[in-house]
Scaffold this active site. Sequence first.
Site, PDB file in Angstrom:
ATOM      1  N   GLU A 161     -67.421 -61.307  15.149  1.00 39.71           N
ATOM      2  CA  GLU A 161     -67.422 -62.701  15.617  1.00 39.71           C
ATOM      3  C   GLU A 161     -68.175 -63.566  14.609  1.00 39.71           C
ATOM      4  O   GLU A 161     -69.072 -64.344  14.951  1.00 39.71           O
ATOM      5  CB  GLU A 161     -68.046 -62.812  17.016  1.00 39.71           C
ATOM      6  CG  GLU A 161     -67.336 -62.025  18.087  1.00 39.71           C
ATOM      7  CD  GLU A 161     -65.923 -62.527  18.407  1.00 39.71           C
ATOM      8  OE1 GLU A 161     -65.533 -63.587  17.864  1.00 39.71           O
ATOM      9  OE2 GLU A 161     -65.224 -61.872  19.191  1.00 39.71           O
TER      10      GLU A 161
ATOM     11  N   ASP B 250     -68.939 -73.585  36.025  1.00 35.82           N
ATOM     12  CA  ASP B 250     -67.492 -73.802  36.032  1.00 35.82           C
ATOM     13  C   ASP B 250     -66.812 -72.459  36.286  1.00 35.82           C
ATOM     14  O   ASP B 250     -67.100 -71.472  35.598  1.00 35.82           O
ATOM     15  CB  ASP B 250     -67.029 -74.380  34.691  1.00 35.82           C
ATOM     16  CG  ASP B 250     -65.558 -74.761  34.709  1.00 35.82           C
ATOM     17  OD1 ASP B 250     -65.171 -75.550  35.582  1.00 35.82           O
ATOM     18  OD2 ASP B 250     -64.814 -74.277  33.843  1.00 35.82           O
TER      19      ASP B 250
ATOM     20  N   ASP C  81     -68.229 -76.443  40.166  1.00 38.28           N
ATOM     21  CA  ASP C  81     -66.909 -77.072  40.233  1.00 38.28           C
ATOM     22  C   ASP C  81     -66.451 -77.178  41.681  1.00 38.28           C
ATOM     23  O   ASP C  81     -66.266 -76.172  42.374  1.00 38.28           O
ATOM     24  CB  ASP C  81     -65.925 -76.233  39.423  1.00 38.28           C
ATOM     25  CG  ASP C  81     -64.547 -76.856  39.355  1.00 38.28           C
ATOM     26  OD1 ASP C  81     -64.338 -77.938  39.927  1.00 38.28           O
ATOM     27  OD2 ASP C  81     -63.662 -76.249  38.715  1.00 38.28           O
TER      28      ASP C  81
ATOM     29  N   HIS D 277     -64.979 -75.140  29.105  1.00 41.21           N
ATOM     30  CA  HIS D 277     -65.581 -74.496  30.273  1.00 41.21           C
ATOM     31  C   HIS D 277     -67.083 -74.773  30.345  1.00 41.21           C
ATOM     32  O   HIS D 277     -67.586 -75.226  31.375  1.00 41.21           O
ATOM     33  CB  HIS D 277     -65.269 -73.003  30.246  1.00 41.21           C
ATOM     34  CG  HIS D 277     -63.827 -72.726  29.944  1.00 41.21           C
ATOM     35  ND1 HIS D 277     -62.824 -73.085  30.810  1.00 41.21           N
ATOM     36  CD2 HIS D 277     -63.212 -72.189  28.846  1.00 41.21           C
ATOM     37  CE1 HIS D 277     -61.649 -72.767  30.269  1.00 41.21           C
ATOM     38  NE2 HIS D 277     -61.861 -72.226  29.084  1.00 41.21           N
TER      39      HIS D 277
ATOM     40  N   ASP E 297     -67.521 -78.567  30.709  1.00 40.08           N
ATOM     41  CA  ASP E 297     -67.439 -79.020  32.095  1.00 40.08           C
ATOM     42  C   ASP E 297     -68.705 -78.648  32.870  1.00 40.08           C
ATOM     43  O   ASP E 297     -69.224 -79.448  33.663  1.00 40.08           O
ATOM     44  CB  ASP E 297     -66.214 -78.419  32.781  1.00 40.08           C
ATOM     45  CG  ASP E 297     -64.906 -79.051  32.323  1.00 40.08           C
ATOM     46  OD1 ASP E 297     -64.954 -80.109  31.672  1.00 40.08           O
ATOM     47  OD2 ASP E 297     -63.838 -78.472  32.598  1.00 40.08           O
TER      48      ASP E 297
END
Length: 416
Positions: free
Chosen positions: A135, A265, A320, A396, A399
Amino acid sequence: MSNEIRISMQKLIGKGYADYVNFKGRYRVCKGSRASKKSKTTATDYIKKMMQYPQANLLIIRKTYRTLKDSCFAELKWAIHQLQVDDEWQVKESPLEMTYKPTGQKIYFRGLDDPLKVTSITVDKGVLCWMWIEEAYEVLNEDDFNMLDESIRGSAPEGLFKQITLTLNPWNERHWIKKRFFDAENDPDILAKTTNYLCNEFLDDADKRVFERMKRDNPRRYQVAGLGNWGIVDGLVFENWEEQDFDIKELLQQRKYMKTLFGLDFGYTNDPTAFFAGAVDENAKEIFVFDEIYNTAMTNKMIYKAILNAGYSKERIRADSAEPKSIDDLYGLGLKGIMKARKGPDSVNNGIQTIQDYKIIIHPSCVNFLTEITNYTWDQDKFGKKLNRPIDGFNHLMDAMRYALEDIKGDLFSFD
């Protein structure tokens, strides 16, 4: 090698990587889409090579140490088992370490969140000649890579070679990896390769349909997550941010007026569940992002346990409001401070506009937040004209931050 490996590389990982596994130059870089086999290929290749080169030792790097166990460490264990050489390897989890028993060669695991442990490795047998940075997109600072590059130094025994492997998802074309490796011309020390799911002959029809739906419904994401092309980032939603190391406990002691805020979220199969932990200094107009939880396939019990283990179960958490049943479940499990986010007309844009007034300071351990904020852009119509809404992707934690920051000033978020 103590015994001939009984399973061939091609049978395990298939085709498409012959140049990659045979390359012996210093830099071996593979960007690829999801399901491109790059991680499993790299893990299998390194286990095989460790058993072929009795003086070689390997260092595995990720930006944060805590992410290694469920990624590279798990992939290497898989490779050992698939190659049917379990009896020849000692695998330790505390700390993470693997030893090839016939020779004493080792695979070490380190995170860039503890740089002293990276630069102070000494090996008992042979030389430290190989490094795998998984990564690698998470390494946003090229100087961090230079420090790692310098740690693979000195002469290699005859027949051995020094090499650094980088594997990554190519989210952002502005990343330094593109310029340094993929834009380099005719350098014999660099192999820069792109792979995607199309070279993965092990995918079944259901797997392939996931990418076909992505191609149809989200062609911009398909270019990166499907085909492995560089993500073209234009029109970032948040530009006033920086990555910076800080101690949140010390910071809260120094600025006792700061508020800690938490957002959640929900996701499951394709989208991750994202938990945001931040602190806000309204006087300095600064948001400090100090922790995150980010995983797919999390049940409500798993979400509760992760938040509990992270130490935030007693905090007020804005979640959410589209999933009231999940909020009720989490409340019943013990998150007594969880409540639904207030949503209404223009709540997304109003929330974004409020956050844009602040500088966002992100702890290096929040690698998923860093990935999202460097890719969270305004959407476009089919003619390339910017729309007044963000893309439905890399959103994500964005939010979750927006939900959490509803509590900065209530009058700015009166959407009910």
